[in-house]
Write a protein that holds these residues in place. Sequence first.
Motif, PDB file in Angstrom:
ATOM      1  N   SER A 174      -5.356  67.763   1.239  1.00 22.51           N
ATOM      2  CA  SER A 174      -6.042  67.510   2.640  1.00 22.51           C
ATOM      3  C   SER A 174      -6.706  66.233   2.490  1.00 22.51           C
ATOM      4  N   TYR A 175      -6.646  65.441   1.399  1.00 24.38           N
ATOM      5  CA  TYR A 175      -7.550  64.212   1.333  1.00 24.38           C
ATOM      6  C   TYR A 175      -6.572  63.048   1.271  1.00 24.38           C
ATOM      7  N   ALA A 176      -6.620  62.084   2.114  1.00 33.14           N
ATOM      8  CA  ALA A 176      -5.801  60.748   2.325  1.00 33.14           C
ATOM      9  C   ALA A 176      -5.754  60.137   0.770  1.00 33.14           C
ATOM     10  N   LYS A 177      -6.795  60.148   0.059  1.00 32.08           N
ATOM     11  CA  LYS A 177      -6.625  59.715  -1.183  1.00 32.08           C
ATOM     12  C   LYS A 177      -5.224  60.091  -2.211  1.00 32.08           C
ATOM     13  N   VAL A 178      -5.426  61.358  -1.962  1.00 27.98           N
ATOM     14  CA  VAL A 178      -4.441  62.125  -2.942  1.00 27.98           C
ATOM     15  C   VAL A 178      -3.086  61.954  -2.175  1.00 27.98           C
ATOM     16  N   GLN A 179      -2.890  61.849  -0.620  1.00 29.32           N
ATOM     17  CA  GLN A 179      -1.742  61.805  -0.120  1.00 29.32           C
ATOM     18  C   GLN A 179      -1.141  60.578  -0.273  1.00 29.32           C
ATOM     19  N   LYS A 180      -1.682  59.483  -0.932  1.00 25.52           N
ATOM     20  CA  LYS A 180      -1.041  58.380  -1.366  1.00 25.52           C
ATOM     21  C   LYS A 180      -0.328  58.174  -2.852  1.00 25.52           C
ATOM     22  N   ASN A 181      -0.316  59.394  -3.371  1.00 30.70           N
ATOM     23  CA  ASN A 181      -0.052  59.425  -4.722  1.00 30.70           C
ATOM     24  C   ASN A 181       1.098  60.520  -4.452  1.00 30.70           C
ATOM     25  N   GLN A 182       2.492  60.059  -4.535  1.00 26.96           N
ATOM     26  CA  GLN A 182       3.519  60.753  -4.325  1.00 26.96           C
ATOM     27  C   GLN A 182       3.808  61.972  -5.341  1.00 26.96           C
ATOM     28  N   ALA A 183       3.689  61.271  -6.553  1.00 27.52           N
ATOM     29  CA  ALA A 183       4.084  62.325  -7.776  1.00 27.52           C
ATOM     30  C   ALA A 183       2.988  63.276  -7.833  1.00 27.52           C
ATOM     31  N   PHE A 184       1.680  62.945  -7.458  1.00 29.19           N
ATOM     32  CA  PHE A 184       0.780  64.080  -7.719  1.00 29.19           C
ATOM     33  C   PHE A 184       0.778  64.882  -6.618  1.00 29.19           C
ATOM     34  N   MET A 185       1.341  64.661  -5.262  1.00 23.69           N
ATOM     35  CA  MET A 185       1.562  65.412  -4.082  1.00 23.69           C
ATOM     36  C   MET A 185       2.683  66.361  -4.437  1.00 23.69           C
ATOM     37  N   ASN A 186       3.668  65.961  -5.281  1.00 20.52           N
ATOM     38  CA  ASN A 186       4.890  66.839  -5.315  1.00 20.52           C
ATOM     39  C   ASN A 186       4.248  68.083  -6.280  1.00 20.52           C
ATOM     40  N   SER A 187       3.345  67.652  -7.291  1.00 22.26           N
ATOM     41  CA  SER A 187       2.978  68.617  -8.196  1.00 22.26           C
ATOM     42  C   SER A 187       1.924  69.636  -7.718  1.00 22.26           C
ATOM     43  N   LEU A 188       1.048  68.937  -6.754  1.00 19.91           N
ATOM     44  CA  LEU A 188       0.238  69.870  -6.057  1.00 19.91           C
ATOM     45  C   LEU A 188       0.903  70.803  -5.095  1.00 19.91           C
ATOM     46  N   ALA A 189       2.083  70.313  -4.264  1.00 11.98           N
ATOM     47  CA  ALA A 189       2.774  71.210  -3.645  1.00 11.98           C
ATOM     48  C   ALA A 189       3.353  72.320  -4.221  1.00 11.98           C
ATOM     49  N   GLN A 190       3.928  72.081  -5.424  1.00 12.29           N
ATOM     50  CA  GLN A 190       4.422  73.229  -5.923  1.00 12.29           C
ATOM     51  C   GLN A 190       3.272  74.314  -6.679  1.00 12.29           C
ATOM     52  N   ILE A 191       2.248  73.592  -7.019  1.00  8.16           N
ATOM     53  CA  ILE A 191       0.971  74.663  -7.398  1.00  8.16           C
ATOM     54  C   ILE A 191       0.480  75.422  -6.005  1.00  8.16           C
ATOM     55  N   GLU A 192       0.500  74.879  -4.878  1.00  7.93           N
ATOM     56  CA  GLU A 192       0.108  75.374  -3.654  1.00  7.93           C
ATOM     57  C   GLU A 192       1.131  76.669  -3.456  1.00  7.93           C
ATOM     58  N   GLN A 193       2.588  76.559  -3.593  1.00  9.55           N
ATOM     59  CA  GLN A 193       3.423  77.472  -3.464  1.00  9.55           C
ATOM     60  C   GLN A 193       3.391  78.587  -4.664  1.00  9.55           C
ATOM     61  N   GLY A 194       2.760  78.574  -5.570  1.00 13.07           N
ATOM     62  CA  GLY A 194       2.415  79.570  -6.634  1.00 13.07           C
ATOM     63  C   GLY A 194       3.363  78.972  -7.956  1.00 13.07           C
ATOM     64  N   LYS A 195       3.772  77.686  -7.965  1.00 10.54           N
ATOM     65  CA  LYS A 195       4.654  77.315  -9.086  1.00 10.54           C
ATOM     66  C   LYS A 195       3.969  76.328 -10.018  1.00 10.54           C
ATOM     67  N   LEU A 196       4.382  76.252 -11.235  1.00  9.79           N
ATOM     68  CA  LEU A 196       3.780  75.268 -12.214  1.00  9.79           C
ATOM     69  C   LEU A 196       4.630  73.967 -11.832  1.00  9.79           C
ATOM     70  N   PRO A 197       3.765  72.964 -11.928  1.00 11.17           N
ATOM     71  CA  PRO A 197       4.459  71.552 -12.001  1.00 11.17           C
ATOM     72  C   PRO A 197       5.498  71.509 -13.056  1.00 11.17           C
TER      73      PRO A 197
END
Length: 425
Positions: A174-197
Amino acid sequence: MKKQLWMIFGPIFCAIVAIAILFLSPFFTRTQNDTVWKEASSSMAANVLRGNSIKNAAIGSGEYIPFFGSSELSRIDSFHPSALAKAYDRGYTPFLLGAPGTQSLTQFMMIQSMKDELKGKPVVFIISPQWFVRDGMKDDYFNAYFSELQAYEWALSLTNVTPSDRYVATRLLSYAKVQKNQAFMNSLAQIEQGKLPSGFSRTRLALETRILSREDQLFSRFGLLSKQKKIDQAAQKLPKTYDYHELEKLATKQGQKSTSNNTFEIDNQFYQQRVKKNLKRLKGSQKGYNYLSSPEYGDFQLVLNQLAEIQAKPLFIIPPVNEKWQAYTGLSPKMLNGFSKKINYQLKEQGFEHVVDFTQEARIPYFMADTIHLGWRGWLESDRYIEPFLTNPQQEATYHLSDEFYSNDWQKLKPERLPDPTKKQ
């Protein structure tokens, strides 16, 4: 020709190789020592809070007790926990882990980054009511204290994804600073879905973690701006022998002297610099403030979950708000009492029994240093709980965590809907 090219580009190439070896090598020569730990323990420097090498080593040594909080930790007087511990040889030294703007999400990241060093140990945690505003932690505060190192290590350490982990991912996204980091965004999206990076994102995070870790090891000890000299001077103003009643008289005297230019019992300098010029505008300005509905309750649950996981032994302190300031600004006492009820329920319902709630102490003269920060008598009264808690062995607690405290329903729940604790079976 080749020789000329080497003369031009050779040094650059060698420098790149040397830097790569320095930052990517798995070997680390320890450069921390007791002097660095002592300076860092009172610095509240962002590089210490965001890093691991100094705070983890200091806490792991057993010589320091972590005090988690925010801006109240930065106001040093003779009754500050660091000054009292120094003056009376308590056998522990507070390591101040907080600064203006640090809130539950920052504290969670710090706690999980040193869970091995904190396992089974006592900690002091100061909960500020003003964290619990409608939108939770502001972007500016998040940006100031967000640690990519701690966040990446958390993501890479997961072996299975829990509801707590999914909540962390959602909040970070939800924070803009994190949203600028695509690689980390991808990992967080996986975790949010219940999956490991996995995949490229995980590989990149691992590489960046190694670089950030080495950077922390090499540079975090610079620019600490320790408050140790101020602490030593404050401790010297205390009597040689601890006597609570004498100290209370001294705290009252210091409070009177330090709040002589206003009727709110606010520290003179704070009043002159922060309040006086805005006094008319501030009258009635807090009538609409509400600490009862906030994502901060979910963020705070992250802290509780992590403390329970490592079987830490926390003492929680809830400061009041200066009663005279409440009346002037229109801050609702009923709302503050509701906050007290709600946060106490979240703590005690899950087995966190060591809670010191000063909500009803707002009227005590010189309890507060200004509008919202503990002062002379407030710190002294806190010490009556802190000292025995930290110097006497504490039994291992039995925690029973509930994921319901991450829910929107809980974050928005009105305290009057909570069960009456006096009628609990």
